[in-house]
Write a protein that holds these residues in place. Structure first.
Motif, PDB file in Angstrom:
ATOM      1  N   ALA A 272       0.676  -1.365  -0.079  1.00 51.11           N
ATOM      2  CA  ALA A 272       0.004   0.047  -0.125  1.00 51.11           C
ATOM      3  C   ALA A 272       1.023   1.128   0.159  1.00 51.11           C
ATOM      4  CB  ALA A 272      -0.866   0.179   1.221  1.00 51.11           C
ATOM      5  N   ALA A 273       0.426   2.315  -0.542  1.00 48.21           N
ATOM      6  CA  ALA A 273       1.012   3.630  -0.531  1.00 48.21           C
ATOM      7  C   ALA A 273      -0.154   4.570  -0.076  1.00 48.21           C
ATOM      8  CB  ALA A 273       1.488   4.070  -2.005  1.00 48.21           C
ATOM      9  N   ALA A 274       0.133   4.839   1.114  1.00 49.80           N
ATOM     10  CA  ALA A 274      -0.936   5.625   1.760  1.00 49.80           C
ATOM     11  C   ALA A 274      -0.841   6.945   2.417  1.00 49.80           C
ATOM     12  CB  ALA A 274      -1.501   4.809   3.054  1.00 49.80           C
ATOM     13  N   ALA A 275      -1.671   7.804   2.684  1.00 45.66           N
ATOM     14  CA  ALA A 275      -1.725   9.143   3.181  1.00 45.66           C
ATOM     15  C   ALA A 275      -3.068   9.228   3.956  1.00 45.66           C
ATOM     16  CB  ALA A 275      -1.230  10.235   2.365  1.00 45.66           C
ATOM     17  N   PRO A 276      -3.198  10.033   4.959  1.00 40.26           N
ATOM     18  CA  PRO A 276      -2.070  10.365   5.604  1.00 40.26           C
ATOM     19  C   PRO A 276      -1.524   9.642   6.889  1.00 40.26           C
ATOM     20  CG  PRO A 276      -4.162  11.130   6.860  1.00 40.26           C
ATOM     21  CD  PRO A 276      -4.486  10.439   5.717  1.00 40.26           C
ATOM     22  N   SER A 277      -0.273  10.021   7.407  1.00 42.20           N
ATOM     23  CA  SER A 277       0.223   9.236   8.201  1.00 42.20           C
ATOM     24  C   SER A 277      -0.506   9.011   9.463  1.00 42.20           C
ATOM     25  CB  SER A 277       1.893   9.603   8.293  1.00 42.20           C
ATOM     26  OG  SER A 277       1.908  10.771   8.972  1.00 42.20           O
ATOM     27  N   ALA A 278      -1.332   9.725   9.771  1.00 40.85           N
ATOM     28  CA  ALA A 278      -2.009   9.620  11.001  1.00 40.85           C
ATOM     29  C   ALA A 278      -2.589   8.200  11.418  1.00 40.85           C
ATOM     30  CB  ALA A 278      -3.012  10.671  11.336  1.00 40.85           C
ATOM     31  N   GLY A 279      -2.987   7.677  10.319  1.00 37.99           N
ATOM     32  CA  GLY A 279      -3.651   6.330  10.220  1.00 37.99           C
ATOM     33  C   GLY A 279      -2.572   5.288   9.884  1.00 37.99           C
ATOM     34  N   ALA A 280      -1.528   5.373  10.066  1.00 41.49           N
ATOM     35  CA  ALA A 280      -0.290   4.650   9.514  1.00 41.49           C
ATOM     36  C   ALA A 280      -0.289   3.312  10.451  1.00 41.49           C
ATOM     37  CB  ALA A 280       0.940   5.291   9.425  1.00 41.49           C
ATOM     38  N   ALA A 281      -0.375   3.496  11.581  1.00 41.69           N
ATOM     39  CA  ALA A 281      -0.171   2.584  12.701  1.00 41.69           C
ATOM     40  C   ALA A 281      -0.929   1.361  12.551  1.00 41.69           C
ATOM     41  CB  ALA A 281      -0.366   2.920  14.138  1.00 41.69           C
ATOM     42  N   ASP A 282      -2.516   1.697  12.159  1.00 45.21           N
ATOM     43  CA  ASP A 282      -3.594   0.643  11.976  1.00 45.21           C
ATOM     44  C   ASP A 282      -3.308   0.080  11.024  1.00 45.21           C
ATOM     45  OD1 ASP A 282      -4.470   1.323  14.466  1.00 45.21           O
ATOM     46  OD2 ASP A 282      -5.970   2.871  13.767  1.00 45.21           O
ATOM     47  N   LEU A 283      -2.839   0.750   9.701  1.00 48.82           N
ATOM     48  CA  LEU A 283      -2.898   0.065   8.518  1.00 48.82           C
ATOM     49  C   LEU A 283      -1.902  -0.859   8.327  1.00 48.82           C
ATOM     50  CD1 LEU A 283      -3.874   0.207   5.522  1.00 48.82           C
ATOM     51  CD2 LEU A 283      -2.524   2.015   4.981  1.00 48.82           C
ATOM     52  N   VAL A 284      -0.462  -0.350   8.872  1.00 50.44           N
ATOM     53  CA  VAL A 284       0.558  -1.148   8.803  1.00 50.44           C
ATOM     54  C   VAL A 284       0.394  -2.565   9.771  1.00 50.44           C
ATOM     55  CG1 VAL A 284       3.147  -1.591   9.524  1.00 50.44           C
ATOM     56  CG2 VAL A 284       2.179   0.504   8.596  1.00 50.44           C
ATOM     57  N   VAL A 285      -0.392  -2.380  11.101  1.00 48.76           N
ATOM     58  CA  VAL A 285      -0.564  -3.427  11.746  1.00 48.76           C
ATOM     59  C   VAL A 285      -1.578  -4.542  11.003  1.00 48.76           C
ATOM     60  CG1 VAL A 285      -1.663  -4.223  13.735  1.00 48.76           C
ATOM     61  CG2 VAL A 285      -0.074  -2.407  13.830  1.00 48.76           C
ATOM     62  N   SER A 286      -2.546  -3.916  10.229  1.00 46.34           N
ATOM     63  CA  SER A 286      -3.510  -4.865   9.476  1.00 46.34           C
ATOM     64  C   SER A 286      -2.582  -5.649   8.374  1.00 46.34           C
ATOM     65  CB  SER A 286      -4.617  -4.128   8.945  1.00 46.34           C
ATOM     66  OG  SER A 286      -4.257  -3.155   7.953  1.00 46.34           O
ATOM     67  N   ARG A 287      -1.930  -5.052   7.493  1.00 49.71           N
ATOM     68  CA  ARG A 287      -0.960  -5.509   6.433  1.00 49.71           C
ATOM     69  C   ARG A 287       0.177  -6.278   6.641  1.00 49.71           C
ATOM     70  NH1 ARG A 287      -2.629  -2.898   1.613  1.00 49.71           N
ATOM     71  NH2 ARG A 287      -5.094  -2.311   2.006  1.00 49.71           N
ATOM     72  N   ALA A 288       0.630  -5.915   7.922  1.00 45.95           N
ATOM     73  CA  ALA A 288       1.960  -6.742   8.199  1.00 45.95           C
ATOM     74  C   ALA A 288       2.973  -7.012   7.133  1.00 45.95           C
ATOM     75  CB  ALA A 288       1.665  -8.073   9.027  1.00 45.95           C
ATOM     76  N   PRO A 289       3.548  -5.696   6.817  1.00 48.55           N
ATOM     77  CA  PRO A 289       4.669  -5.712   5.901  1.00 48.55           C
ATOM     78  C   PRO A 289       6.042  -6.153   6.228  1.00 48.55           C
ATOM     79  CG  PRO A 289       4.431  -3.467   6.221  1.00 48.55           C
ATOM     80  CD  PRO A 289       3.147  -4.345   7.024  1.00 48.55           C
ATOM     81  N   GLU A 290       6.731  -6.493   5.625  1.00 43.71           N
ATOM     82  CA  GLU A 290       8.322  -6.595   6.187  1.00 43.71           C
ATOM     83  C   GLU A 290       8.848  -5.332   6.657  1.00 43.71           C
ATOM     84  OE1 GLU A 290      10.743 -10.283   4.225  1.00 43.71           O
ATOM     85  OE2 GLU A 290       9.852  -8.771   2.691  1.00 43.71           O
ATOM     86  N   VAL A 291       8.468  -4.202   5.767  1.00 44.30           N
ATOM     87  CA  VAL A 291       9.388  -3.103   6.263  1.00 44.30           C
ATOM     88  C   VAL A 291       8.217  -1.912   5.703  1.00 44.30           C
ATOM     89  CG1 VAL A 291      11.105  -1.275   5.161  1.00 44.30           C
ATOM     90  CG2 VAL A 291      11.471  -3.706   5.306  1.00 44.30           C
ATOM     91  N   CYS A 292       8.171  -0.856   6.964  1.00 45.15           N
ATOM     92  CA  CYS A 292       7.057   0.147   6.637  1.00 45.15           C
ATOM     93  C   CYS A 292       8.273   1.463   6.213  1.00 45.15           C
ATOM     94  CB  CYS A 292       6.349   0.410   7.682  1.00 45.15           C
ATOM     95  SG  CYS A 292       5.338   2.055   7.664  1.00 45.15           S
ATOM     96  N   LEU A 293       8.240   2.249   5.146  1.00 48.59           N
ATOM     97  CA  LEU A 293       8.650   3.514   4.879  1.00 48.59           C
ATOM     98  C   LEU A 293       7.594   4.588   5.587  1.00 48.59           C
ATOM     99  CD1 LEU A 293      10.107   2.961   1.360  1.00 48.59           C
ATOM    100  CD2 LEU A 293      11.149   2.675   3.589  1.00 48.59           C
ATOM    101  N   LEU A 294       8.186   5.452   6.547  1.00 43.52           N
ATOM    102  CA  LEU A 294       7.129   6.441   7.143  1.00 43.52           C
ATOM    103  C   LEU A 294       7.646   7.667   6.940  1.00 43.52           C
ATOM    104  CD1 LEU A 294       4.734   6.834   8.886  1.00 43.52           C
ATOM    105  CD2 LEU A 294       6.334   6.672  10.873  1.00 43.52           C
ATOM    106  N   GLY A 295       7.190   8.418   5.982  1.00 43.92           N
ATOM    107  CA  GLY A 295       7.497   9.909   5.802  1.00 43.92           C
ATOM    108  C   GLY A 295       7.071  10.607   7.023  1.00 43.92           C
ATOM    109  N   THR A 296       7.977  11.527   7.195  1.00 43.78           N
ATOM    110  CA  THR A 296       7.532  12.873   8.096  1.00 43.78           C
ATOM    111  C   THR A 296       8.377  14.029   7.554  1.00 43.78           C
ATOM    112  OG1 THR A 296       7.370  13.583  10.444  1.00 43.78           O
ATOM    113  CG2 THR A 296       9.309  12.472   9.808  1.00 43.78           C
TER     114      THR A 296
END
Length: 246
Positions: free
Chosen positions: A31-55
């Motif tokens: 997934a390529a998502a925005a905004p990062s406010a919901g990043a945690a829930d999205l990453v937890v649900s998809r369980a990737p190997e790596v998350c690139l988190l922009g700030t």
């Protein structure tokens, strides 16, 4: 072997552009998502190997809270922060939250890819230049301007501050004592302590130093912020009982 990853950034265009570039290099972008406010829930649900988190603001309080949540619920996910050149505190905050790496926003795609691979392998992924800059700033911090007025004010007690203000207003010992309701000898002692703490030899020097450093303005603000307690209101005397008839 490609990395199974997610790209999260407040700027959707950046997230999608980076995701497209990584797909072309053989990586699987979940997934390529925005905004990062919901990043945690999205990453937890998809369980990737790596998350690139922009700030865009690594120094902002709470900006790495998603990293904390991700590592708590999916400790196997490696988080690599993408951001501007941070202060040493910014890098430290990212790693303290659980990030596996920190990559500058202007890094080439090859640098981002190397960071992803290192993070997936359990290694710290941070450019040597960033570490060198962080260590240099920590070992040789930039000199901060000395707020002499605040420093001097911290040396004085509230009563000594009042004495200094009165000295600066030109009051002599007798007027200081009368205005503060203390004995002249006590007022004289306070004046001597103020001169000693300020490191000056006369009242005129003390007044000049206080004016030059802004100490008088700070003292006035302190007096306004902490007004003297008011005396209790006087109650009218109770009426006397009528005199008894003889």
């Amino acid at each position: 072997m490609g990395v199974r990853l997610m790209v999260v950034d407040d700027h959707r265009l950046l997230a999608e552009a980076l995701a497209s570039a990584l797909k072309l290099r053989g990586h699987r972008v979940l997934a390529a998502a925005a905004p990062s406010a919901g990043a945690a829930d999205l990453v937890v649900s998809r369980a990737p190997e790596v998350c690139l988190l922009g700030t865009a603001s690594p120094a902002e309080p709470g900006v790495f809270d998603p990293v904390v949540q991700i590592k708590k619920e999916r400790p196997q996910v490696a988080v690599v922060v993408l951001g501007p050149v941070p202060s040493p505190r910014g890098i430290a905050a990212a790693f303290a939250a659980g990030a596996s790496g920190y990559v500058r926003h202007d890094e080439r795609i090859e640098g981002v890819e190397r960071a992803m691979m290192k993070a997936r392998a359990g290694e710290a992924a941070v450019a040597p230049q960033l570490l060198q800059g962080a260590f240099a700033e920590l070992l040789n911090p930039a000199a901060q301007p000395d707020d002499e007025g605040a420093r001097l004010l911290r040396m004085l007690t509230p009563r000594e501050v009042e004495v200094l203000v009165r000295v600066a207003e030109g009051e002599d010992t007798r007027l200081i004592a009368a205005g503060m309701g203390i004995a002249p000898s006590t007022a004289r002692t306070h004046v001597q302590r103020v001169l000693m703490k300020l490191g000056v030899g006369s009242r005129l020097e003390a007044a000049a130093l206080a004016a030059r450093t802004g100490l008088l303005d700070r003292a006035a603000s302190r007096r306004i912020a902490s007004p003297a307690p008011q005396s209790p209101s006087l109650q009218p005397p109770s009426p006397k009982p009528p005199a008894s008839a003889p």
